[in-house]
Design a protein around this motif. Sequence first.
Motif, PDB file in Angstrom:
ATOM      1  N   LEU A 217       1.355  23.474  20.152  1.00  0.00           N
ATOM      2  CA  LEU A 217       1.691  22.131  20.151  1.00  0.00           C
ATOM      3  C   LEU A 217       3.008  21.934  18.995  1.00  0.00           C
ATOM      4  O   LEU A 217       2.982  22.463  17.840  1.00  0.00           O
ATOM      5  N   LYS A 218       4.179  21.593  19.075  1.00  0.00           N
ATOM      6  CA  LYS A 218       5.531  21.444  18.641  1.00  0.00           C
ATOM      7  C   LYS A 218       4.540  20.049  17.087  1.00  0.00           C
ATOM      8  O   LYS A 218       4.920  20.354  15.883  1.00  0.00           O
ATOM      9  N   LYS A 219       4.354  18.701  17.645  1.00  0.00           N
ATOM     10  CA  LYS A 219       3.491  18.303  17.295  1.00  0.00           C
ATOM     11  C   LYS A 219       2.277  17.612  17.736  1.00  0.00           C
ATOM     12  O   LYS A 219       2.142  17.001  18.707  1.00  0.00           O
ATOM     13  N   ARG A 220       1.364  17.854  17.032  1.00  0.00           N
ATOM     14  CA  ARG A 220      -0.005  17.443  17.075  1.00  0.00           C
ATOM     15  C   ARG A 220      -0.126  16.033  16.793  1.00  0.00           C
ATOM     16  O   ARG A 220       0.733  15.796  16.152  1.00  0.00           O
ATOM     17  N   PRO A 221      -0.773  15.442  18.108  1.00  0.00           N
ATOM     18  CA  PRO A 221      -1.405  13.582  17.613  1.00  0.00           C
ATOM     19  C   PRO A 221      -2.036  13.635  15.999  1.00  0.00           C
ATOM     20  O   PRO A 221      -2.283  14.089  15.888  1.00  0.00           O
ATOM     21  N   SER A 222      -1.476  12.346  15.437  1.00  0.00           N
ATOM     22  CA  SER A 222      -2.001  12.480  14.377  1.00  0.00           C
ATOM     23  C   SER A 222      -2.743  10.975  14.384  1.00  0.00           C
ATOM     24  O   SER A 222      -2.987  10.417  15.538  1.00  0.00           O
ATOM     25  N   THR A 223      -3.149  10.646  13.335  1.00  0.00           N
ATOM     26  CA  THR A 223      -4.465   9.166  12.897  1.00  0.00           C
ATOM     27  C   THR A 223      -3.339   8.318  13.989  1.00  0.00           C
ATOM     28  O   THR A 223      -4.224   6.998  14.814  1.00  0.00           O
ATOM     29  N   SER A 224      -3.010   8.208  13.282  1.00  0.00           N
ATOM     30  CA  SER A 224      -1.710   6.289  13.553  1.00  0.00           C
ATOM     31  C   SER A 224      -1.534   6.651  15.380  1.00  0.00           C
ATOM     32  O   SER A 224      -1.523   5.587  15.514  1.00  0.00           O
ATOM     33  N   GLU A 225      -0.924   7.487  15.532  1.00  0.00           N
ATOM     34  CA  GLU A 225      -0.865   7.698  16.935  1.00  0.00           C
ATOM     35  C   GLU A 225      -1.918   7.613  18.097  1.00  0.00           C
ATOM     36  O   GLU A 225      -2.410   6.983  18.932  1.00  0.00           O
ATOM     37  N   LEU A 226      -3.223   7.746  16.912  1.00  0.00           N
ATOM     38  CA  LEU A 226      -4.418   7.402  18.534  1.00  0.00           C
ATOM     39  C   LEU A 226      -5.004   6.225  17.999  1.00  0.00           C
ATOM     40  O   LEU A 226      -5.605   5.523  19.245  1.00  0.00           O
ATOM     41  N   LEU A 227      -4.778   6.335  16.591  1.00  0.00           N
ATOM     42  CA  LEU A 227      -5.391   4.311  16.799  1.00  0.00           C
ATOM     43  C   LEU A 227      -4.324   3.449  17.718  1.00  0.00           C
ATOM     44  O   LEU A 227      -4.422   2.806  18.845  1.00  0.00           O
ATOM     45  N   ASP A 228      -2.388   3.723  18.668  1.00  0.00           N
ATOM     46  CA  ASP A 228      -1.644   2.840  18.996  1.00  0.00           C
ATOM     47  C   ASP A 228      -2.656   3.671  20.226  1.00  0.00           C
ATOM     48  O   ASP A 228      -2.197   2.084  21.411  1.00  0.00           O
ATOM     49  N   TRP A 229      -2.753   4.526  20.569  1.00  0.00           N
ATOM     50  CA  TRP A 229      -3.332   4.961  21.854  1.00  0.00           C
ATOM     51  C   TRP A 229      -4.424   4.468  22.535  1.00  0.00           C
ATOM     52  O   TRP A 229      -4.477   3.703  23.257  1.00  0.00           O
ATOM     53  N   SER A 261       7.184  14.845  22.653  1.00  0.00           N
ATOM     54  CA  SER A 261       8.266  15.835  23.276  1.00  0.00           C
ATOM     55  C   SER A 261       7.912  16.559  24.498  1.00  0.00           C
ATOM     56  O   SER A 261       7.037  16.566  25.100  1.00  0.00           O
ATOM     57  N   GLU A 262       9.067  17.147  25.394  1.00  0.00           N
ATOM     58  CA  GLU A 262       9.061  17.236  26.524  1.00  0.00           C
ATOM     59  C   GLU A 262       7.632  18.959  26.979  1.00  0.00           C
ATOM     60  O   GLU A 262       6.930  19.212  27.278  1.00  0.00           O
ATOM     61  N   GLU A 263       8.455  19.929  25.316  1.00  0.00           N
ATOM     62  CA  GLU A 263       7.510  20.635  25.622  1.00  0.00           C
ATOM     63  C   GLU A 263       6.403  20.299  25.246  1.00  0.00           C
ATOM     64  O   GLU A 263       6.011  20.893  25.954  1.00  0.00           O
ATOM     65  N   ASP A 264       6.157  19.516  24.350  1.00  0.00           N
ATOM     66  CA  ASP A 264       4.348  19.207  24.134  1.00  0.00           C
ATOM     67  C   ASP A 264       3.766  18.958  25.976  1.00  0.00           C
ATOM     68  O   ASP A 264       2.569  19.617  26.079  1.00  0.00           O
ATOM     69  N   VAL A 265       4.164  17.905  25.789  1.00  0.00           N
ATOM     70  CA  VAL A 265       3.826  17.530  27.436  1.00  0.00           C
ATOM     71  C   VAL A 265       3.843  18.743  28.643  1.00  0.00           C
ATOM     72  O   VAL A 265       2.823  18.387  28.916  1.00  0.00           O
TER      73      VAL A 265
END
Length: 281
Positions: A217-229, A261-265
């Motif tokens: 993964l280029k960017k692993r999901p972060s804490t703030s993104e978990l909260l948004d999700w 990113s499309e690469e991570d998807v």
Amino acid sequence: MRFEGTATYIATEDLMVAVNAALALERPLLVKGEPGTGKTVLAEEVARALCKPLVTWHIKSTTKAQQGLYEYDAVARLRDGQLGDARVNDISNYIVHGKMWEAFDTADGAVLLIDEIDKADIEFPNDLLLELDRMEFFVYETKETVRAAHRPLVIITSNNEKELPDAFLRRCFFHYIRFPDTDTMKRIVDVHHPDLRERLVQAAMRVFYGLREVPGLKKRPSTSELLDWLKILEAEGIDEGALAKVAGGGLPPLFGALLKSEEDVAAVRHIGTRPGRRRGR
């Protein structure tokens, strides 16, 4: 003054030790960690806990150290001179205070956040060494020395985009915010989303930590993104049953909140294993 976390910010023991050490040593606190782990929010919560005003200096690639001290607006003075304005006789009318000056002027001390210092030019940290050491600087236009009435607590954040100079690092107390383990993350989620169903939170966290383990993964999901999700899962009425289906492989519902990113998807789509389970089990 001691920092012991707040009702809205879950601080680990080692993070509280770092903040209090910086206070005791009167040194800047340099905070690193993955984007989205709460580095910027830390300064806001420390200011709230210590009942101090927060002065925020957001750094960009074009930011110069001088801008944090002051700037001389020669253009405005020239314009006023052409118009015959009497203000031109006092050069101090054209000295624009920067964020450090603002923090120095605070009557009872402040928390000064220098946010994302690694975005600036490599010479930026070196250009602030004397000011951070002595908490003073000289204004050449007015021939005055500006000193901090009360030494501010300086919190500096970095995403590690650039290496910082050794001379700068030597003057800081350093702390790396480790990514939260599941117990700490659960406490963070409970603070921000206290009314979410327990089963939904547990299912979402299994998927979330599974995604972070996907190789490449280029960017692993972060804490703030978990909260948004979690917020959008609740808003869209998606329950733990829908998340359980991800156990067979593929992308989770509303994955755009987690993958950027499309690469991570493509990587998650291609993995073909359970993103909600640790790899190798």
